[in-house]
Design a protein around this motif. Structure first.
Motif, PDB file in Angstrom:
ATOM      1  N   VAL A   1      40.026  53.129  38.321  1.00 41.99           N
ATOM      2  CA  VAL A   1      40.444  53.422  39.829  1.00 41.99           C
ATOM      3  C   VAL A   1      40.649  52.031  40.358  1.00 41.99           C
ATOM      4  O   VAL A   1      40.119  51.003  39.851  1.00 41.99           O
ATOM      5  N   ALA A   2      41.669  51.725  41.031  1.00 46.14           N
ATOM      6  CA  ALA A   2      42.076  50.561  41.903  1.00 46.14           C
ATOM      7  C   ALA A   2      42.140  50.875  43.348  1.00 46.14           C
ATOM      8  O   ALA A   2      42.559  51.466  43.911  1.00 46.14           O
ATOM      9  N   ILE A   3      41.411  49.523  43.811  1.00 50.17           N
ATOM     10  CA  ILE A   3      40.919  49.763  45.491  1.00 50.17           C
ATOM     11  C   ILE A   3      41.594  48.515  45.943  1.00 50.17           C
ATOM     12  O   ILE A   3      41.280  47.431  45.664  1.00 50.17           O
ATOM     13  N   GLY A   4      42.456  48.562  47.099  1.00 46.43           N
ATOM     14  CA  GLY A   4      42.793  47.397  47.935  1.00 46.43           C
ATOM     15  C   GLY A   4      41.679  46.937  48.925  1.00 46.43           C
ATOM     16  O   GLY A   4      41.397  47.633  49.689  1.00 46.43           O
ATOM     17  N   ILE A   5      41.182  45.853  48.404  1.00 43.01           N
ATOM     18  CA  ILE A   5      40.044  45.281  49.169  1.00 43.01           C
ATOM     19  C   ILE A   5      40.599  44.916  50.661  1.00 43.01           C
ATOM     20  O   ILE A   5      39.818  45.188  51.546  1.00 43.01           O
ATOM     21  N   ASP A   6      41.474  44.359  50.834  1.00 42.59           N
ATOM     22  CA  ASP A   6      41.931  43.937  52.095  1.00 42.59           C
ATOM     23  C   ASP A   6      42.216  45.153  53.297  1.00 42.59           C
ATOM     24  O   ASP A   6      41.782  45.054  54.201  1.00 42.59           O
ATOM     25  N   ARG A   7      42.647  46.070  52.621  1.00 39.70           N
ATOM     26  CA  ARG A   7      42.599  47.332  53.345  1.00 39.70           C
ATOM     27  C   ARG A   7      41.277  47.897  53.671  1.00 39.70           C
ATOM     28  O   ARG A   7      41.039  48.334  54.922  1.00 39.70           O
ATOM     29  N   VAL A   8      40.360  47.887  52.893  1.00 40.23           N
ATOM     30  CA  VAL A   8      39.175  48.181  53.150  1.00 40.23           C
ATOM     31  C   VAL A   8      38.145  47.240  54.085  1.00 40.23           C
ATOM     32  O   VAL A   8      37.633  48.000  55.009  1.00 40.23           O
ATOM     33  N   LEU A   9      38.459  46.035  54.198  1.00 39.61           N
ATOM     34  CA  LEU A   9      38.103  45.225  55.235  1.00 39.61           C
ATOM     35  C   LEU A   9      38.716  45.566  56.440  1.00 39.61           C
ATOM     36  O   LEU A   9      38.131  45.324  57.572  1.00 39.61           O
ATOM     37  N   MET A  10      40.156  46.059  56.339  1.00 40.11           N
ATOM     38  CA  MET A  10      40.706  46.483  58.003  1.00 40.11           C
ATOM     39  C   MET A  10      39.746  47.556  58.315  1.00 40.11           C
ATOM     40  O   MET A  10      39.607  47.821  59.674  1.00 40.11           O
ATOM     41  N   CYS A  11      39.574  48.552  57.449  1.00 43.44           N
ATOM     42  CA  CYS A  11      38.620  49.749  57.843  1.00 43.44           C
ATOM     43  C   CYS A  11      37.324  49.354  58.353  1.00 43.44           C
ATOM     44  O   CYS A  11      36.897  49.748  59.363  1.00 43.44           O
ATOM     45  N   ARG A  12      36.756  48.545  57.591  1.00 46.74           N
ATOM     46  CA  ARG A  12      35.184  47.920  58.021  1.00 46.74           C
ATOM     47  C   ARG A  12      35.282  47.136  59.205  1.00 46.74           C
ATOM     48  O   ARG A  12      34.434  47.502  60.178  1.00 46.74           O
ATOM     49  N   MET A  13      36.475  46.393  59.615  1.00 51.46           N
ATOM     50  CA  MET A  13      36.656  45.644  61.035  1.00 51.46           C
ATOM     51  C   MET A  13      37.166  46.380  62.142  1.00 51.46           C
ATOM     52  O   MET A  13      37.451  45.911  63.081  1.00 51.46           O
ATOM     53  N   GLN A  14      37.744  47.662  61.718  1.00 51.81           N
ATOM     54  CA  GLN A  14      38.350  48.262  62.500  1.00 51.81           C
ATOM     55  C   GLN A  14      39.490  47.741  63.158  1.00 51.81           C
ATOM     56  O   GLN A  14      39.623  47.691  64.450  1.00 51.81           O
ATOM     57  N   VAL A  15      40.454  47.202  62.349  1.00 46.76           N
ATOM     58  CA  VAL A  15      41.673  46.380  62.820  1.00 46.76           C
ATOM     59  C   VAL A  15      42.945  47.005  62.197  1.00 46.76           C
ATOM     60  O   VAL A  15      42.711  47.757  61.284  1.00 46.76           O
ATOM     61  N   ASP A  16      43.950  46.987  62.720  1.00 45.14           N
ATOM     62  CA  ASP A  16      45.213  47.645  62.318  1.00 45.14           C
ATOM     63  C   ASP A  16      46.300  46.979  61.614  1.00 45.14           C
ATOM     64  O   ASP A  16      47.424  47.328  61.379  1.00 45.14           O
ATOM     65  N   ASP A  17      46.012  45.538  61.236  1.00 42.02           N
ATOM     66  CA  ASP A  17      46.938  44.744  60.633  1.00 42.02           C
ATOM     67  C   ASP A  17      46.348  43.852  59.679  1.00 42.02           C
ATOM     68  O   ASP A  17      45.212  42.962  59.947  1.00 42.02           O
ATOM     69  N   ILE A  18      46.819  43.672  58.646  1.00 45.17           N
ATOM     70  CA  ILE A  18      46.386  42.988  57.443  1.00 45.17           C
ATOM     71  C   ILE A  18      46.388  41.656  57.526  1.00 45.17           C
ATOM     72  O   ILE A  18      45.301  40.964  57.137  1.00 45.17           O
ATOM     73  N   LYS A  19      47.153  41.147  58.518  1.00 51.09           N
ATOM     74  CA  LYS A  19      47.100  39.687  58.773  1.00 51.09           C
ATOM     75  C   LYS A  19      45.735  39.400  59.675  1.00 51.09           C
ATOM     76  O   LYS A  19      45.431  38.193  59.392  1.00 51.09           O
ATOM     77  N   GLN A  20      45.099  40.516  60.100  1.00 52.97           N
ATOM     78  CA  GLN A  20      43.913  39.962  60.757  1.00 52.97           C
ATOM     79  C   GLN A  20      42.593  39.763  59.735  1.00 52.97           C
ATOM     80  O   GLN A  20      41.568  39.544  60.239  1.00 52.97           O
ATOM     81  N   VAL A  21      42.858  40.168  58.410  1.00 59.33           N
ATOM     82  CA  VAL A  21      41.897  40.112  57.472  1.00 59.33           C
ATOM     83  C   VAL A  21      41.983  38.985  56.401  1.00 59.33           C
ATOM     84  O   VAL A  21      41.246  38.831  55.707  1.00 59.33           O
ATOM     85  N   ILE A  22      43.087  38.558  56.436  1.00 58.65           N
ATOM     86  CA  ILE A  22      43.688  37.532  55.345  1.00 58.65           C
ATOM     87  C   ILE A  22      43.597  36.259  56.002  1.00 58.65           C
ATOM     88  O   ILE A  22      44.416  35.983  56.985  1.00 58.65           O
ATOM     89  N   PRO A  23      43.119  35.140  55.368  1.00 60.09           N
ATOM     90  CA  PRO A  23      43.018  33.800  56.085  1.00 60.09           C
ATOM     91  C   PRO A  23      44.170  33.294  56.094  1.00 60.09           C
ATOM     92  O   PRO A  23      44.766  32.268  57.066  1.00 60.09           O
ATOM     93  N   PHE A  24      45.109  33.251  54.903  1.00 60.98           N
ATOM     94  CA  PHE A  24      46.574  32.663  54.790  1.00 60.98           C
ATOM     95  C   PHE A  24      47.364  33.772  54.245  1.00 60.98           C
ATOM     96  O   PHE A  24      47.501  34.233  53.079  1.00 60.98           O
ATOM     97  N   THR A  25      48.069  34.404  55.156  1.00 60.03           N
ATOM     98  CA  THR A  25      49.138  35.210  54.985  1.00 60.03           C
ATOM     99  C   THR A  25      50.418  34.613  54.201  1.00 60.03           C
ATOM    100  O   THR A  25      50.432  33.127  54.189  1.00 60.03           O
ATOM    101  N   TRP A  26      51.292  35.489  53.647  1.00 60.01           N
ATOM    102  CA  TRP A  26      52.247  34.846  52.986  1.00 60.01           C
ATOM    103  C   TRP A  26      53.251  34.122  53.629  1.00 60.01           C
ATOM    104  O   TRP A  26      53.787  33.037  52.907  1.00 60.01           O
ATOM    105  N   GLU A  27      53.259  34.060  55.061  1.00 56.67           N
ATOM    106  CA  GLU A  27      54.307  33.241  55.634  1.00 56.67           C
ATOM    107  C   GLU A  27      53.701  31.896  55.779  1.00 56.67           C
ATOM    108  O   GLU A  27      54.477  30.967  55.997  1.00 56.67           O
ATOM    109  N   VAL A  28      52.271  31.689  55.781  1.00 54.69           N
ATOM    110  CA  VAL A  28      51.857  30.506  55.820  1.00 54.69           C
ATOM    111  C   VAL A  28      51.012  29.738  54.480  1.00 54.69           C
ATOM    112  O   VAL A  28      50.367  28.931  54.799  1.00 54.69           O
ATOM    113  N   ALA A  29      51.114  30.686  53.647  1.00 49.99           N
ATOM    114  CA  ALA A  29      50.432  30.202  52.183  1.00 49.99           C
ATOM    115  C   ALA A  29      50.933  29.023  51.673  1.00 49.99           C
ATOM    116  O   ALA A  29      52.182  28.734  51.913  1.00 49.99           O
TER     117      ALA A  29
END
Length: 306
Positions: free
Chosen positions: A278-306
């Motif tokens: 099985v493969a699990i998306g950890i960023d999405r799990v972190l979204m659920c854990r923190m109860q937020v609705d945008d992946i940008k809220q759980v990634i320190p450097f998103t694609w646009e600013v990496a």
């Protein structure tokens, strides 16, 4: 920078390692760059020119991990970065973190239970036990249609009944995918894990196929929290010839110059043990854990600013 998200990510990864350490599942590392890319027609790899020729960033550590399994590694897991082109949005970042693991001797039903145990550990506010439903059951409950029997015309008519108006000559599988994402997934309870299994055999990918209720179905599953897909698992196809057929068929469908991974296929010739993965998306799990609705809220450097 979201310091809370950084701390939650560190805590989550630590919990993952404790979870597998208690189960004697070995943590491994495999290359991020490979001489062969992903031939799946629906997943695009990034390519990199190096002094030693063209390499592809992996979209999943599946192939090298299966090479380890064939070499006798036993149960293994990996936490790693993976890359997929053109995946951007509130739920997607082209670079993301994946947790992938394989259990030798497990059935996919056993693996579903283990996935539920892990996700309840990582998302502590989940109180309800997970529910397990077949693909057919969900379509019958939500749309009153049997997806394994209905043809293109019936599926298209069902879509129009539910206000999905697309002027397209799609295949039956295309209509099933559309109905799943637009009608079935939105009905999943937001406070409970939903596992779907017994997908149509046409969606088996590298999973085994079985017969159930007179139909050929894939021994694979997906897990959701609400309408958010968190992971995808298989009863792994161990037949080397069948794996080769699938990869070569996909490469032909792509019509591209991405080479088939011959080292992976050669490893399978030595014998892949019966296993489920099985493969699990950890960023999405972190979204659920923190109860937020945008992946940008759980990634320190998103694609646009990496």
């Amino acid at each position: 920078m979201n310091l809370t998200a950084l701390k939650e990510r560190a805590s989550l990864c630590q919990q993952v390692r404790v979870f597998f350490g208690q189960r004697n599942v070995l943590e491994v590392e495999t290359p991020a760059l490979s001489q062969a890319g992903n031939t799946d027609p629906f997943i695009d790899s990034f390519s990199v020119n190096t002094a030693h020729g063209l390499r592809w960033l992996h979209t999943s550590p599946e192939y090298p991990m299966k090479r380890l399994l064939a070499a006798g590694s036993g149960d293994i897991y990996q936490l790693c970065k993976v890359w997929r082109r053109d995946e951007r949005g509130s739920r997607h970042n082209p670079e993301f973190t994946m947790l992938e693991w394989y259990r030798v001797g497990f059935s996919y039903q056993q693996l579903m239970r283990e996935v539920a145990d892990l996700l309840h550990t990582l998302i502590p506010h989940l109180q309800k036990p997970a529910r397990f439903c077949t693909y057919r059951q969900l379509f019958l409950e939500t749309l009153h249609i049997d997806p394994h029997v209905a043809g293109e015309a019936e599926l298209a008519a069902c879509a129009r009944t539910h206000w999905i108006n697309i002027d397209s000559d799609m295949s039956a599988q295309g209509w099933r995918d559309l109905l799943l994402t637009h009608c079935v997934e939105p009905q999943f309870p937001p406070d409970q894990l939903t596992f779907i299994y017994h997908y149509p055999a046409s969606q088996s990918a590298l999973a085994k196929v079985e017969h159930s209720d007179g139909q050929s179905v894939a021994q694979r599953f997906e897990v959701y929290l609400g309408g958010l897909e968190l992971g995808n698992g298989y009863q792994e196809q161990t037949d080397a010839e069948q794996n080769r057929h699938i990869l070569e068929r996909d490469a032909t469908a792509r019509g591209s110059d991405i080479p088939v991974d011959e080292r992976f296929l050669a490893a399978l010739e030595t014998g892949l043990p019966e296993c489920a993965g099985v493969a699990i998306g950890i960023d999405r799990v972190l979204m659920c854990r923190m109860q937020v609705d945008d992946i940008k809220q759980v990634i320190p450097f998103t694609w646009e600013v990496a």
